[in-house]
Design an enzyme around this catalytic site. Structure first.
Site, PDB file in Angstrom:
ATOM      1  CG  HIS A 120       4.978 -11.370  22.239  1.00 26.45           C
ATOM      2  ND1 HIS A 120       5.088 -11.975  21.016  1.00 26.45           N
ATOM      3  CD2 HIS A 120       6.253 -11.117  22.636  1.00 26.45           C
ATOM      4  CE1 HIS A 120       6.362 -12.095  20.682  1.00 26.45           C
ATOM      5  NE2 HIS A 120       7.090 -11.586  21.648  1.00 26.45           N
ATOM      6  CD  GLN A 157      -4.541 -12.550  20.832  1.00 20.13           C
ATOM      7  OE1 GLN A 157      -4.508 -11.381  20.444  1.00 20.13           O
ATOM      8  NE2 GLN A 157      -5.387 -12.946  21.760  1.00 20.13           N
ATOM      9  NE  ARG A 193       3.441 -14.698  30.629  1.00 22.29           N
ATOM     10  CZ  ARG A 193       3.280 -14.036  31.760  1.00 22.29           C
ATOM     11  NH1 ARG A 193       4.328 -13.690  32.505  1.00 22.29           N
ATOM     12  NH2 ARG A 193       2.078 -13.671  32.139  1.00 22.29           N
ATOM     13  CB  SER A 227       7.982   7.333   0.759  1.00 20.48           C
ATOM     14  OG  SER A 227       6.737   6.714   0.950  1.00 20.48           O
ATOM     15  CB  CYS A 237       5.979  12.137  -6.998  1.00 18.23           C
ATOM     16  SG  CYS A 237       7.439  12.544  -6.024  1.00 18.23           S
ATOM     17  N   GLY A 260      -6.483  13.770  -5.220  1.00 16.17           N
ATOM     18  CA  GLY A 260      -7.679  13.321  -5.937  1.00 16.17           C
ATOM     19  C   GLY A 260      -7.452  12.070  -6.776  1.00 16.17           C
ATOM     20  CD  GLU A 281       5.611   0.263  -3.543  1.00 13.19           C
ATOM     21  OE1 GLU A 281       5.752  -0.292  -4.632  1.00 13.19           O
ATOM     22  OE2 GLU A 281       6.527   0.910  -2.983  1.00 13.19           O
TER      23      GLU A 281
HETATM   24  N1  2MC Z   1       2.555  -3.142 -15.331  1.00 14.77           N
HETATM   25  C1  2MC Z   1       2.684  -2.769 -16.602  1.00 14.77           C
HETATM   26  N2  2MC Z   1       1.706  -2.098 -17.262  1.00 14.77           N
HETATM   27  C2  2MC Z   1       0.587  -1.820 -16.573  1.00 14.77           C
HETATM   28  C3  2MC Z   1       0.401  -2.176 -15.228  1.00 14.77           C
HETATM   29  C4  2MC Z   1       1.458  -2.858 -14.602  1.00 14.77           C
HETATM   30  N3  2MC Z   1       1.383  -3.211 -13.309  1.00 14.77           N
HETATM   31  N4  2MC Z   1      -0.803  -1.741 -14.810  1.00 14.77           N
HETATM   32  C5  2MC Z   1      -1.383  -1.133 -15.856  1.00 14.77           C
HETATM   33  N5  2MC Z   1      -0.542  -1.180 -16.923  1.00 14.77           N
HETATM   34  C6  2MC Z   1      -0.766  -0.645 -18.278  1.00 14.77           C
HETATM   35  C7  2MC Z   1      -1.960  -1.338 -18.918  1.00 14.77           C
HETATM   36  O1  2MC Z   1      -1.565  -2.562 -19.539  1.00 14.77           O
HETATM   37  C8  2MC Z   1      -2.386  -0.311 -19.932  1.00 14.77           C
HETATM   38  O2  2MC Z   1      -1.525  -0.337 -21.033  1.00 14.77           O
HETATM   39  P1  2MC Z   1      -2.101  -0.342 -22.557  1.00 14.77           P
HETATM   40  O3  2MC Z   1      -2.883   0.918 -22.646  1.00 14.77           O
HETATM   41  O4  2MC Z   1      -0.883  -0.362 -23.380  1.00 14.77           O
HETATM   42  O5  2MC Z   1      -2.963  -1.547 -22.644  1.00 14.77           O
HETATM   43  C9  2MC Z   1      -2.140   1.012 -19.206  1.00 14.77           C
HETATM   44  O6  2MC Z   1      -1.155   0.714 -18.188  1.00 14.77           O
HETATM   45  C10 2MC Z   1      -3.373   1.562 -18.542  1.00 14.77           C
HETATM   46  O7  2MC Z   1      -3.914   0.547 -17.717  1.00 14.77           O
HETATM   47  P2  2MC Z   1      -5.479   0.356 -17.512  1.00 14.77           P
HETATM   48  O8  2MC Z   1      -6.173   0.490 -18.832  1.00 14.77           O
HETATM   49  O9  2MC Z   1      -5.681  -0.896 -16.720  1.00 14.77           O
HETATM   50  O10 2MC Z   1      -5.775   1.688 -16.648  1.00 14.77           O
HETATM   51  P3  2MC Z   1      -6.831   1.937 -15.490  1.00 14.77           P
HETATM   52  O11 2MC Z   1      -6.815   3.388 -15.259  1.00 14.77           O
HETATM   53  O12 2MC Z   1      -8.138   1.280 -15.808  1.00 14.77           O
HETATM   54  O13 2MC Z   1      -6.246   1.126 -14.213  1.00 14.77           O
HETATM   55  C11 2MC Z   1      -4.659   0.733 -12.404  1.00 14.77           C
HETATM   56  C12 2MC Z   1      -4.921   1.242 -13.818  1.00 14.77           C
HETATM   57  C13 2MC Z   1      -5.856   0.763 -11.488  1.00 14.77           C
HETATM   58  C14 2MC Z   1      -4.176  -0.705 -12.516  1.00 14.77           C
HETATM   59  C15 2MC Z   1      -3.555   1.674 -11.905  1.00 14.77           C
HETATM   60  O14 2MC Z   1      -4.062   2.990 -11.852  1.00 14.77           O
HETATM   61  C16 2MC Z   1      -2.987   1.301 -10.565  1.00 14.77           C
HETATM   62  O15 2MC Z   1      -2.101   0.455 -10.483  1.00 14.77           O
HETATM   63  N6  2MC Z   1      -3.462   1.997  -9.478  1.00 14.77           N
HETATM   64  C17 2MC Z   1      -2.841   1.915  -8.191  1.00 14.77           C
HETATM   65  C18 2MC Z   1      -1.855   3.051  -8.046  1.00 14.77           C
HETATM   66  C19 2MC Z   1      -0.679   2.674  -7.233  1.00 14.77           C
HETATM   67  O16 2MC Z   1      -0.256   1.527  -7.213  1.00 14.77           O
HETATM   68  N7  2MC Z   1      -0.105   3.636  -6.563  1.00 14.77           N
HETATM   69  C20 2MC Z   1       1.062   3.427  -5.795  1.00 14.77           C
HETATM   70  C21 2MC Z   1       1.815   4.712  -5.643  1.00 14.77           C
HETATM   71  S1  2MC Z   1       3.506   4.458  -5.154  1.00 14.77           S
HETATM   72  C22 2MC Z   1       3.496   4.032  -3.488  1.00 14.77           C
HETATM   73  O17 2MC Z   1       2.487   3.773  -2.919  1.00 14.77           O
HETATM   74  C23 2MC Z   1       4.783   4.003  -2.800  1.00 14.77           C
HETATM   75  C24 2MC Z   1       4.856   3.744  -1.528  1.00 14.77           C
HETATM   76  C25 2MC Z   1       6.027   4.304  -3.547  1.00 14.77           C
HETATM   77  P1  FAD Z   2      -8.282   5.497  -2.280  1.00 16.29           P
HETATM   78  O1  FAD Z   2      -7.904   5.256  -3.693  1.00 16.29           O
HETATM   79  O2  FAD Z   2      -9.180   6.622  -1.958  1.00 16.29           O
HETATM   80  O3  FAD Z   2      -8.931   4.161  -1.726  1.00 16.29           O
HETATM   81  C1  FAD Z   2      -9.729   4.091  -0.533  1.00 16.29           C
HETATM   82  C2  FAD Z   2     -10.320   2.681  -0.434  1.00 16.29           C
HETATM   83  O4  FAD Z   2     -11.200   2.448  -1.549  1.00 16.29           O
HETATM   84  C3  FAD Z   2      -9.254   1.587  -0.502  1.00 16.29           C
HETATM   85  O5  FAD Z   2      -9.603   0.518   0.331  1.00 16.29           O
HETATM   86  C4  FAD Z   2      -9.311   1.159  -1.961  1.00 16.29           C
HETATM   87  O6  FAD Z   2      -8.835  -0.155  -2.182  1.00 16.29           O
HETATM   88  C5  FAD Z   2     -10.786   1.281  -2.250  1.00 16.29           C
HETATM   89  N1  FAD Z   2     -11.074   1.436  -3.694  1.00 16.29           N
HETATM   90  C6  FAD Z   2     -10.729   2.466  -4.506  1.00 16.29           C
HETATM   91  N2  FAD Z   2     -11.132   2.238  -5.761  1.00 16.29           N
HETATM   92  C7  FAD Z   2     -11.761   1.032  -5.756  1.00 16.29           C
HETATM   93  C8  FAD Z   2     -12.400   0.222  -6.748  1.00 16.29           C
HETATM   94  N3  FAD Z   2     -12.467   0.603  -8.020  1.00 16.29           N
HETATM   95  N4  FAD Z   2     -12.918  -0.962  -6.371  1.00 16.29           N
HETATM   96  C9  FAD Z   2     -12.835  -1.377  -5.073  1.00 16.29           C
HETATM   97  N5  FAD Z   2     -12.244  -0.661  -4.093  1.00 16.29           N
HETATM   98  C10 FAD Z   2     -11.715   0.523  -4.428  1.00 16.29           C
HETATM   99  N6  FAD Z   2       2.287   7.249  -3.264  1.00 16.29           N
HETATM  100  C11 FAD Z   2       3.287   7.641  -4.097  1.00 16.29           C
HETATM  101  O7  FAD Z   2       3.054   7.955  -5.259  1.00 16.29           O
HETATM  102  N7  FAD Z   2       4.576   7.691  -3.663  1.00 16.29           N
HETATM  103  C12 FAD Z   2       4.919   7.354  -2.402  1.00 16.29           C
HETATM  104  O8  FAD Z   2       6.112   7.419  -2.052  1.00 16.29           O
HETATM  105  C13 FAD Z   2       3.892   6.929  -1.503  1.00 16.29           C
HETATM  106  N8  FAD Z   2       4.198   6.628  -0.215  1.00 16.29           N
HETATM  107  C14 FAD Z   2       3.191   6.367   0.678  1.00 16.29           C
HETATM  108  C15 FAD Z   2       3.503   6.208   2.039  1.00 16.29           C
HETATM  109  C16 FAD Z   2       2.478   6.014   2.965  1.00 16.29           C
HETATM  110  C17 FAD Z   2       2.830   5.879   4.420  1.00 16.29           C
HETATM  111  C18 FAD Z   2       1.125   5.931   2.522  1.00 16.29           C
HETATM  112  C19 FAD Z   2       0.010   5.715   3.495  1.00 16.29           C
HETATM  113  C20 FAD Z   2       0.824   6.063   1.181  1.00 16.29           C
HETATM  114  C21 FAD Z   2       1.854   6.294   0.246  1.00 16.29           C
HETATM  115  N9  FAD Z   2       1.555   6.514  -1.114  1.00 16.29           N
HETATM  116  C22 FAD Z   2       2.560   6.903  -1.979  1.00 16.29           C
HETATM  117  C23 FAD Z   2       0.177   6.576  -1.559  1.00 16.29           C
HETATM  118  C24 FAD Z   2      -0.481   5.203  -1.744  1.00 16.29           C
HETATM  119  O9  FAD Z   2      -0.020   4.598  -2.912  1.00 16.29           O
HETATM  120  C25 FAD Z   2      -2.005   5.418  -1.790  1.00 16.29           C
HETATM  121  O10 FAD Z   2      -2.403   5.745  -0.467  1.00 16.29           O
HETATM  122  C26 FAD Z   2      -2.760   4.208  -2.305  1.00 16.29           C
HETATM  123  O11 FAD Z   2      -2.451   3.957  -3.670  1.00 16.29           O
HETATM  124  C27 FAD Z   2      -4.277   4.350  -2.136  1.00 16.29           C
HETATM  125  O12 FAD Z   2      -4.742   5.580  -2.591  1.00 16.29           O
HETATM  126  P2  FAD Z   2      -5.703   6.479  -1.630  1.00 16.29           P
HETATM  127  O13 FAD Z   2      -4.981   6.609  -0.333  1.00 16.29           O
HETATM  128  O14 FAD Z   2      -6.041   7.711  -2.363  1.00 16.29           O
HETATM  129  O15 FAD Z   2      -6.960   5.591  -1.375  1.00 16.29           O
END
Ligand code: 2MC
Ligand code: FAD
Length: 390
Positions: free
Chosen positions: A348, A346, A277, A168, A134, A139, A373
C-alpha cells in the site's frame, strides 16, 4: 440458528476449500456477520477504544457466545475445526473483537460440576454476562506455574490475595476464571476459581493503553482478601494448572485463526489496491515484485491455515500430542500472518501507514498474537519438549 446463502469465492486463498457443506454454511454466516456488523466499525472502535457489547450480544444470538459449549446450556455444540473456521471469518471484520469472543469462551470453558454449568453457562453463552481468563501475573508471565496469588480456605470461603496482569475484559467482565495457589510451589499447587464481579475484595487496575486490540479493555485484576465461596472452586484443588493449560490449547488455535482472518483480509485489500494504484504509468500489479510478493503471501496463508485446521482436528480427536500440535500451529500461523499483514501494508506504500486504510489495524491487532496465549518462544519450548521427551 445458522442459515444464509453460501458465499462462493474463486481464488487460491478461498478459505472454504476442503470444508464440508455444513462448515461452508457456518463460514458464510460468520463472514456475512463480519462484513455487516464488524468491518464498517472496526476503525472507529480501534480509534475510540470502544468495546462493542451490543454487537457481541447480537453475535451471541447466532451462537458465537458458546461455539463449542454443549447445547443444554445454550451453546452451539460445534467442534474446534468448525470454531476455527468461524473465528477466521469473523476476524476479517475485526480481529480484536473476535479475539475477545475467544477469551470469553476460555473463561466459559469449565470443568465445573453440573450445578456450576447450569448456574453460570446460560448467561455466558447468551453474552448477557462476559467472562475473563486470569492466569498471568506481574511476576509470572511465561513462567505461569510460578504464579503467587494465594487462596486459603477459611470455613465456607477461600480468601484470595494477589494480582493478575493484562486481563482481557478485565473490569468489564462479570465472571473471572482465576488461577491461584492452594498448595505448594509449581503447577500441582494451583487451583481454579470462578470469581464474580462484586465479590468483596475484588478490584481492577486502570485501562491499559495498547498498540492494538483496542476494541476490548485490558486491566489488572486485584484480589485483597477477596472472599470466594467454596462452591466456586472449579474441579478439585490442585487441578487448576491442568484446567488452565487445556483451555490454552484451544485458545492458541483460536488466536491463530484470528491471525488467518487478518491475513486473508490484508491480502484481499492488497490485491484490490495494486490493481488500482498506478506508478510508472501502470498498475502496481504489473510489477513482478508485486506478483511474487502476493504469491508468497498466499503460500504462507495456505500453510498457516493447513496447520491451524490440522491442530484443531487433533483437538477434536483428543490426540495425545495435542499441546505440541497447537503450539506449532500457533507459532507458525501468528508469525507468518503478521508478516503477511506487514507485506500488505508495504504494497500500500504510504497509504498503508494511514489510519484511513484498514491494513494498519490488522497489523497492529495481530502483532500481539505472537506474545499472548504463550509467547512464540514458549510455543517452541512446548514443541521441543514433546520432541525430546523419552
Ligand atoms: N496442555 C496440556 N497440559 C499441559 C500443557 C498444555 N498445553 N502445557 C503443560 N501441560 C502440563 C504438563 O504436561 C505437565 O503435566 P504433568 O505434570 O502431568 O506432566 C504440567 O502441565 C506442568 O507442565 P511443565 O512441567 O511443562 O511446567 P513448566 O512450568 O516447566 O512449563 C509452560 C509450563 C511454560 C509450558 C507453561 O507455563 C506455559 O504454557 N506458559 C505460557 C503461559 C501462557 O500461555 N499464558 C497465556 C495467558 S492467557 C492469554 O494470554 C490470553 C490472552 C487469554
Ligand atoms: P515475559 O514472560 O516476561 O517474557 C518476555 C520475553 O522473554 C518474551 O519474549 C518471552 O518469550 C521471553 N522468555 C521468557 N522466558 C523465556 C525462556 N525460558 N526462554 C526463552 N525466552 C523466554 N494473560 C491472561 O492470563 N489473560 C488474559 O486475558 C491476557 N490477555 C492479554 C492481553 C494483552 C493485550 C496482552 C499484551 C497480554 C495478555 N495476557 C493475558 C498476558 C500474556 O499471556 C503474557 O503477556 C504472555 O504470556 C507473556 O508474559 P510476559 O508479558 O510476562 O512476558
Amino acid at each position: 440458528a445458522f442459515s444464509s446463502q453460501i458465499r462462493h469465492f474463486s481464488s487460491p486463498i478461498d478459505p472454504s476449500v476442503g470444508l464440508t457443506d455444513d462448515q461452508k454454511e457456518l463460514q458464510s454466516v460468520a463472514r456475512a456477520f463480519a462484513d455487516n456488523e464488524f468491518a464498517p466499525f472496526m476503525q472507529e472502535w480501534d480509534a475510540k477504544q470502544h468495546f462493542p457489547v451490543d454487537v457481541l450480544r447480537k453475535g451471541a444470538e447466532l451462537g458465537f457466545g458458546g461455539l463449542y459449549t454443549r447445547e443444554d446450556v445454550g451453546g452451539a455444540g460445534l467442534g474446534r475445526l468448525d470454531t476455527s473456521v468461524i473465528f477466521e471469518a469473523l476476524s476479517t471484520g475485526c480481529v480484536s473483537t473476535t479475539a475477545y469472543i475467544s477469551i470469553h469462551k476460555m473463561g466459559t470453558y469449565t470443568y465445573g460440576s453440573e450445578d456450576q454449568r447450569q448456574k453460570h453457562l446460560p448467561s455466558l453463552t447468551s453474552m448477557e454476562k462476559f467472562a475473563s481468563y486470569c492466569l498471568t501475573e506481574p511476576g509470572a508471565g511465561s513462567d505461569a506455574a510460578g504464579l503467587s496469588t494465594t487462596a486459603v480456605k477459611k470455613g465456607s470461603h477461600y480468601v484470595l490475595n494477589g494480582s493478575k496482569a493484562f486481563i482481557s475484559g478485565g473490569g468489564d467482565s462479570d465472571v473471572y476464571l482465576i488461577m491461584a495457589r492452594t498448595g505448594g510451589a509449581g503447577p500441582k499447587g494451583i487451583s481454579c476459581f470462578l470469581v464474580e464481579k462484586g465479590f468483596k475484595g475484588l478490584s481492577f487496575g486502570k485501562k491499559e493503553d495498547k498498540l492494538g486490540w483496542n476494541s476490548q479493555p485490558t486491566r489488572a485484576v486485584i484480589m485483597e482478601d477477596c472472599e470466594v465461596p467454596v462452591e466456586n472452586l472449579i474441579g478439585a484443588e490442585g487441578q487448576g494448572f491442568s484446567i488452565a493449560m487445556k483451555g490454552l490449547n484451544g485458545g492458541r488455535i483460536n488466536i491463530g485463526s484470528c491471525s488467518l482472518g487478518a491475513a486473508q483480509a490484508s491480502i484481499e485489500a492488497a490485491v484490490e489496491h495494486v490493481k488500482v494504484r498506478k506508478q510508472f504509468n501502470q498498475p502496481l500489479a504489473n510489477f513482478q515484485n508485486t506478483q511474487f510478493k502476493l504469491a508468497d503471501m498466499a503460500t504462507a496463508l495456505m500453510s498457516s491455515r493447513l496447520m491451524i485446521r490440522q491442530a484443531a482436528t487433533m483437538l477434536d480427536q483428543n490426540h495425545p500430542d495435542v499441546a505440541a500440535f497447537c503450539a506449532m500451529a500457533k507459532l507458525h500461523a501468528t508469525d507468518e500472518c503478521f508478516k503477511i499483514c506487514d507485506d500488505a501494508l508495504q504494497l500500500h506504500g504510504g497509504y498503508g501507514y494511514l489510519k484511513d486504510y484498514k491494513v494498519n489495524v490488522y497489523l497492529r491487532d495481530s502483532r500481539v498474537h505472537r506474545i499472548l496465549e504463550g509467547t512464540n518462544e514458549v510455543m517452541r519450548m512446548v514443541a521441543s519438549r514433546a520432541l525430546l521427551a523419552d
